[in-house]
Write a protein that holds these residues in place. Structure first.
Motif, PDB file in Angstrom:
ATOM      1  N   ALA A   1       0.827  -1.201   0.000  1.00  0.00           N
ATOM      2  CA  ALA A   1       0.000   0.000   0.000  1.00  0.00           C
ATOM      3  C   ALA A   1       0.866   1.257   0.000  1.00  0.00           C
ATOM      4  O   ALA A   1       0.565   2.232  -0.711  1.00  0.00           O
ATOM      5  CB  ALA A   1      -0.931  -0.005   1.216  1.00  0.00           C
ATOM      6  N   GLN A   2       1.960   1.251   0.760  1.00  0.00           N
ATOM      7  CA  GLN A   2       2.855   2.403   0.792  1.00  0.00           C
ATOM      8  C   GLN A   2       3.525   2.610  -0.558  1.00  0.00           C
ATOM      9  O   GLN A   2       3.714   3.761  -0.999  1.00  0.00           O
ATOM     10  CB  GLN A   2       3.909   2.207   1.880  1.00  0.00           C
ATOM     11  CG  GLN A   2       3.365   2.268   3.295  1.00  0.00           C
ATOM     12  CD  GLN A   2       4.385   1.875   4.344  1.00  0.00           C
ATOM     13  OE1 GLN A   2       5.386   1.201   4.033  1.00  0.00           O
ATOM     14  NE2 GLN A   2       4.160   2.275   5.588  1.00  0.00           N
ATOM     15  N   LEU A   3       3.855   1.514  -1.224  1.00  0.00           N
ATOM     16  CA  LEU A   3       4.491   1.621  -2.542  1.00  0.00           C
ATOM     17  C   LEU A   3       3.516   2.207  -3.565  1.00  0.00           C
ATOM     18  O   LEU A   3       3.892   3.049  -4.387  1.00  0.00           O
ATOM     19  CB  LEU A   3       4.974   0.242  -2.995  1.00  0.00           C
ATOM     20  CG  LEU A   3       5.799   0.191  -4.284  1.00  0.00           C
ATOM     21  CD1 LEU A   3       7.062   1.045  -4.158  1.00  0.00           C
ATOM     22  CD2 LEU A   3       6.163  -1.252  -4.610  1.00  0.00           C
ATOM     23  N   ILE A   4       2.262   1.777  -3.513  1.00  0.00           N
ATOM     24  CA  ILE A   4       1.261   2.304  -4.439  1.00  0.00           C
ATOM     25  C   ILE A   4       1.063   3.800  -4.226  1.00  0.00           C
ATOM     26  O   ILE A   4       0.907   4.566  -5.186  1.00  0.00           O
ATOM     27  CB  ILE A   4      -0.065   1.542  -4.257  1.00  0.00           C
ATOM     28  CG1 ILE A   4       0.082   0.090  -4.731  1.00  0.00           C
ATOM     29  CG2 ILE A   4      -1.201   2.234  -5.007  1.00  0.00           C
ATOM     30  CD1 ILE A   4      -1.113  -0.778  -4.422  1.00  0.00           C
ATOM     31  N   LEU A   5       1.094   4.214  -2.971  1.00  0.00           N
ATOM     32  CA  LEU A   5       0.884   5.625  -2.654  1.00  0.00           C
ATOM     33  C   LEU A   5       2.184   6.425  -2.680  1.00  0.00           C
ATOM     34  O   LEU A   5       2.163   7.638  -2.428  1.00  0.00           O
ATOM     35  CB  LEU A   5       0.231   5.757  -1.277  1.00  0.00           C
ATOM     36  CG  LEU A   5      -1.185   5.185  -1.148  1.00  0.00           C
ATOM     37  CD1 LEU A   5      -1.656   5.245   0.297  1.00  0.00           C
ATOM     38  CD2 LEU A   5      -2.145   5.933  -2.068  1.00  0.00           C
TER      39      LEU A   5
ATOM     40  N   GLY B   1      -7.826   5.912  -5.106  1.00  0.00           N
ATOM     41  CA  GLY B   1      -9.083   6.631  -5.036  1.00  0.00           C
ATOM     42  C   GLY B   1      -9.475   6.970  -3.615  1.00  0.00           C
ATOM     43  O   GLY B   1      -9.992   8.065  -3.348  1.00  0.00           O
ATOM     44  N   TRP B   2      -9.194   6.065  -2.677  1.00  0.00           N
ATOM     45  CA  TRP B   2      -9.565   6.282  -1.283  1.00  0.00           C
ATOM     46  C   TRP B   2      -8.672   7.331  -0.614  1.00  0.00           C
ATOM     47  O   TRP B   2      -9.146   8.212   0.095  1.00  0.00           O
ATOM     48  CB  TRP B   2      -9.493   4.965  -0.513  1.00  0.00           C
ATOM     49  CG  TRP B   2      -9.912   5.101   0.916  1.00  0.00           C
ATOM     50  CD1 TRP B   2      -9.090   5.325   1.992  1.00  0.00           C
ATOM     51  CD2 TRP B   2     -11.232   5.081   1.435  1.00  0.00           C
ATOM     52  NE1 TRP B   2      -9.812   5.421   3.151  1.00  0.00           N
ATOM     53  CE2 TRP B   2     -11.152   5.276   2.842  1.00  0.00           C
ATOM     54  CE3 TRP B   2     -12.484   4.890   0.859  1.00  0.00           C
ATOM     55  CZ2 TRP B   2     -12.264   5.295   3.661  1.00  0.00           C
ATOM     56  CZ3 TRP B   2     -13.605   4.913   1.675  1.00  0.00           C
ATOM     57  CH2 TRP B   2     -13.497   5.109   3.053  1.00  0.00           C
TER      58      TRP B   2
ATOM     59  N   ALA C   1      -7.189  -4.225 -10.315  1.00  0.00           N
ATOM     60  CA  ALA C   1      -7.579  -2.828 -10.130  1.00  0.00           C
ATOM     61  C   ALA C   1      -7.551  -2.409  -8.661  1.00  0.00           C
ATOM     62  O   ALA C   1      -8.051  -1.326  -8.331  1.00  0.00           O
ATOM     63  CB  ALA C   1      -8.964  -2.586 -10.720  1.00  0.00           C
ATOM     64  N   VAL C   2      -6.988  -3.238  -7.803  1.00  0.00           N
ATOM     65  CA  VAL C   2      -6.875  -2.874  -6.384  1.00  0.00           C
ATOM     66  C   VAL C   2      -6.124  -1.557  -6.187  1.00  0.00           C
ATOM     67  O   VAL C   2      -6.519  -0.731  -5.353  1.00  0.00           O
ATOM     68  CB  VAL C   2      -6.219  -4.027  -5.601  1.00  0.00           C
ATOM     69  CG1 VAL C   2      -5.650  -3.535  -4.273  1.00  0.00           C
ATOM     70  CG2 VAL C   2      -7.243  -5.132  -5.340  1.00  0.00           C
ATOM     71  N   PRO C   3      -5.033  -1.290  -6.948  1.00  0.00           N
ATOM     72  CA  PRO C   3      -4.372   0.005  -6.782  1.00  0.00           C
ATOM     73  C   PRO C   3      -5.297   1.193  -7.037  1.00  0.00           C
ATOM     74  O   PRO C   3      -5.125   2.250  -6.417  1.00  0.00           O
ATOM     75  CB  PRO C   3      -3.235  -0.045  -7.818  1.00  0.00           C
ATOM     76  CG  PRO C   3      -2.925  -1.497  -7.961  1.00  0.00           C
ATOM     77  CD  PRO C   3      -4.258  -2.173  -7.855  1.00  0.00           C
TER      78      PRO C   3
END
Length: 312
Positions: free
Chosen positions: A5-9, A48-49, A41-43
């Motif tokens: 999650a940190q990598l995606i953000l 989006g959140w 599409a989880v990223p």
């Protein structure tokens, strides 16, 4: 999972690389493609959140460019953006404003119905005949690949023509539409679970158990049934019959909310849910029964009665 999650953000480029990689794996590996598609599409949900609609669009365009470069295709990234990334990412942005799962489901179902309608209108001739011919070709190639003796191959094709091809020709577009909705929802729930690893916790369990469609939502389903009956044999009737399968997914969701509420009300363990979902995956009849339970809940409001049963 927190590091993911940190990598995606962590930036637009890392998120786009992860996104493009997931989609390419889902596209290029047929055996794993279906499973990877449930998380590809989880990223979009995480972005989006935590970031908003602008982040979803920017990462989507960048990832689409990477997909286009990797596949040397223009249509594939456009299809991915319109039919996969944006519907899931925009749903996450909508949910930032509150647990509006029913509204999100209705909007996404409307998108699927619109897609089915556009396809039916674009087809020259009978859409059912076109689908049946395509299914026949696919099954004939599959039977030929088995290397069966000629008499046995003819017998298998005869059984397929009698029992399978007519059903698939009639309802395959609706099955695909229902599968698209399930894929969007799986990505949405998986993304919310991943988004919960960082920052504000989108704890949606209670909201999902309270999932309830507006009472008026039964009328579009009734209308589709009437159109399917009156227009049987025509393109409009074909669209309505297949659209019913997509709309039924909404009531399946409401039925599952009733089932989960019942588990808590009667103190059943989570192991019971595992068995239940295995049975749902194995038996279409059980899936239909849960959808009918959700439809009946519009009038019966079972969860309100379960609260009394649980406190009794």
């Amino acid at each position: 999972m927190t590091k993911l999650a940190q990598l995606i953000l962590g930036g637009r480029l890392p998120a786009a690389v992860i996104t493009a990689g997931l989609f390419l794996v889902a596209t290029l590996l047929p055996l794993l493609g279906g499973l990877i598609g449930l998380v590809a599409a989880v990223p979009a949900v995480v972005i989006g959140w935590h970031v908003g609609g602008r982040g979803v669009l920017e990462v989507g365009l960048l990832a689409g460019a990477l997909v286009g470069l990797a596949t040397q295709s223009l249509l594939l990234p456009l299809f991915w953006l319109a039919a996969f990334w944006l519907p899931v990412g925009i749903a996450a942005v909508m949910l930032r404003r509150g647990p509006v799962f029913a509204q999100v489901g209705l909007v996404q179902t409307l998108l699927v119905l619109s897609g089915l309608g556009i396809w039916v209108l674009a087809v020259e001739g009978s859409p059912q005949a076109l689908v049946a011919d395509w299914v026949t070709g696919v099954l004939e190639n599959w039977v030929d690949s088995r290397g069966l003796p000629e008499d046995q191959a003819q017998r298998v094709m005869g059984e397929l023509h009698a029992n399978v091809i007519p059903v698939l020709g009639r309802f395959l577009p609706g099955v695909i539409g229902a599968g698209v909705l399930i894929t969007w929802w799986a990505n949405l729930l998986g993304g919310l679970a991943l988004a919960a690893r960082i920052g504000e916790n989108p704890d949606v369990a209670d909201s999902l158990r309270a999932f309830r469609l507006p009472d008026a939502s039964v009328w579009p389903m009734i209308a589709l049934g009437v159109v399917a009956w009156l227009g049987a044999g025509g393109a409009i009737g074909y669209w309505a019959a297949n659209g019913l399968l997509a709309v039924a997914m909404l009531f399946l969701g409401q039925g599952l909310a009733v089932v989960h509420s019942a588990r808590l009300a009667f103190g059943w363990g989570q192991g019971w849910l595992v068995v239940f979902y295995i049975l749902v995956g194995l038996f279409v009849q059980l899936t239909l029964a849960v959808a009918l339970l959700g439809l009946a809940d519009v009038w019966a409001d079972f969860r309100n009665k379960l609260k009394g049963a649980g406190s009794a």
